[in-house]
Design a protein around this motif. Structure first.
Motif, PDB file in Angstrom:
ATOM      1  N   GLU A  66       1.841  54.113   5.256  1.00 35.41           N
ATOM      2  CA  GLU A  66       0.766  55.045   5.603  1.00 35.41           C
ATOM      3  C   GLU A  66       0.669  56.178   4.588  1.00 35.41           C
ATOM      4  OE1 GLU A  66       3.083  54.011   7.619  1.00 35.41           O
ATOM      5  OE2 GLU A  66       2.009  52.794   9.110  1.00 35.41           O
ATOM      6  N   TYR A 120      -5.603  49.532   1.854  1.00 36.06           N
ATOM      7  CA  TYR A 120      -5.057  49.286   3.190  1.00 36.06           C
ATOM      8  C   TYR A 120      -4.505  47.862   3.280  1.00 36.06           C
ATOM      9  CZ  TYR A 120      -4.614  49.062   8.246  1.00 36.06           C
ATOM     10  OH  TYR A 120      -4.112  48.921   9.517  1.00 36.06           O
ATOM     11  N   ALA A 128      -8.040  45.887   8.350  1.00 39.55           N
ATOM     12  CA  ALA A 128      -8.122  47.233   8.923  1.00 39.55           C
ATOM     13  C   ALA A 128      -8.683  47.226  10.332  1.00 39.55           C
ATOM     14  CB  ALA A 128      -8.972  48.118   8.018  1.00 39.55           C
ATOM     15  N   THR A 136     -17.407  52.174   6.960  1.00 41.78           N
ATOM     16  CA  THR A 136     -16.854  53.260   6.165  1.00 41.78           C
ATOM     17  C   THR A 136     -17.915  53.838   5.240  1.00 41.78           C
ATOM     18  OG1 THR A 136     -14.693  52.168   6.200  1.00 41.78           O
ATOM     19  CG2 THR A 136     -14.996  53.927   4.605  1.00 41.78           C
ATOM     20  N   PHE A 251      -8.880  56.232   9.675  1.00 43.86           N
ATOM     21  CA  PHE A 251      -7.563  55.700  10.025  1.00 43.86           C
ATOM     22  C   PHE A 251      -6.830  56.520  11.084  1.00 43.86           C
ATOM     23  CE2 PHE A 251      -8.373  54.256   5.636  1.00 43.86           C
ATOM     24  CZ  PHE A 251      -8.343  52.888   5.866  1.00 43.86           C
ATOM     25  N   ALA A 256      -1.371  59.276   6.915  1.00 43.92           N
ATOM     26  CA  ALA A 256      -2.355  59.077   5.843  1.00 43.92           C
ATOM     27  C   ALA A 256      -2.987  60.382   5.389  1.00 43.92           C
ATOM     28  CB  ALA A 256      -3.440  58.100   6.312  1.00 43.92           C
TER      29      ALA A 256
END
Length: 284
Positions: A66, A120, A128, A136, A251, A256
């Motif tokens: 992460e 990711y 994801a 996104t 996320f 992150a």
């Protein structure tokens, strides 16, 4: 933190990008065609070299997946408005810096989803989940691209108003950036020192290494010393607010977010040291 991440953070980022748009004119984009070599060098350094360097670092650095993802998120972010101010302070090509910030911010609707979701899959593993490139991209468009376009439209059709409010909007943006950064750190306050201790060194290396690489490349390929300064700073001072927003909204925050926070704290000091060294070299 729900209202902060779901409401305050997107609004803060949208306002910051609106402030950027208020300062842009058509000339900032026309300049790209007039200085294609310098612009392309800066653009490739940001969109290709920076994520590649970041991926290389997180591949060999012992980091939680992460945290590694967070490093890639800050690497995918375009330059921030502060890079323009630091370029002016460093006596670089401010017009080139503004053009890079503007165009890269608009292109981030494409570049961020692909870079981040690739990272990711590569670093965290698997897909994801419910996150997609299209979703996104839509999120980045709504909180980044659209506010910039609105700001530019206001500047185009109400230039007097835009000129009057731009300076104040920029000050408010600086305050919002500090608040977003503080909120990101507070979100992980229970383990903040531990996580920042892990993320700090790799983000510091990324920041310094990228500015150095960009400067060396620009020394050979850019048209002059002012352009070298602009490209180097633009590759070192990223849009931390955008990186925090992507990490949080896409996320769910957590680890992150930490690299974006540490990078944001480090980049100003390193850029000022970089500028001081350039000025000393110029005097010598």
């Amino acid at each position: 933190m729900g209202i902060v991440t779901d409401v305050v953070l997107p609004i803060a980022l949208a306002f910051i990008m609106l402030s950027l748009g208020l300062g842009l004119t058509a000339g900032d984009f026309v300049r790209v065609a007039k200085q294609p070599r310098d612009f392309l060098l800066g653009a490739v350094s940001q969109v290709v070299l920076l994520p590649a360097v970041a991926l290389g670092l997180v591949s060999i650095w012992p980091l939680a997946p992460e945290l590694a993802l967070g490093v890639m998120i800050i690497a995918a972010a375009p330059g921030g408005v502060t890079s323009n101010l630091l370029t002016a302070f460093g006596r670089g090509d401010v017009a080139l810096s503004i053009s890079l910030t503007a165009v890269m911010s608009l292109l981030s609707v494409v570049t961020i989803p692909f870079i981040v979701l690739f990272a990711y899959t590569h670093l965290v593993g698997g897909d994801a989940g419910d996150v997609s490139v299209v979703e996104t991209a839509l999120g980045v468009f709504l909180i980044v691209t659209l506010p910039v376009l609105i700001g530019m439209a206001v500047r185009r059709w109400a230039e007097g108003f835009a000129t009057r409010v731009h300076a104040n909007a920029h000050r408010v943006s600086a305050v919002l950036f500090v608040l977003v950064l503080a909120a990101a750190i507070y979100q992980e306050h229970e383990n903040a020192l531990e996580y920042m201790g892990q993320a700090g060194p790799v983000t510091a290396v990324l920041n310094v290494l990228m500015m150095a690489l960009a400067y060396v490349l620009a020394r050979f390929l850019a048209s002059g010393p002012r352009q070298r300064i602009a490209i180097s700073i633009e590759c070192g001072v990223q849009n931390g607010t955008l990186a925090i927003a992507v990490a949080t909204l896409v996320f769910g925050g957590g680890l992150a977010v930490v690299p974006a926070a540490t990078y944001s704290l480090i980049m100003f000091g390193s850029a000022l040291i970089f500028i001081a060294l350039l000025r000393r070299h110029a005097v010598d």
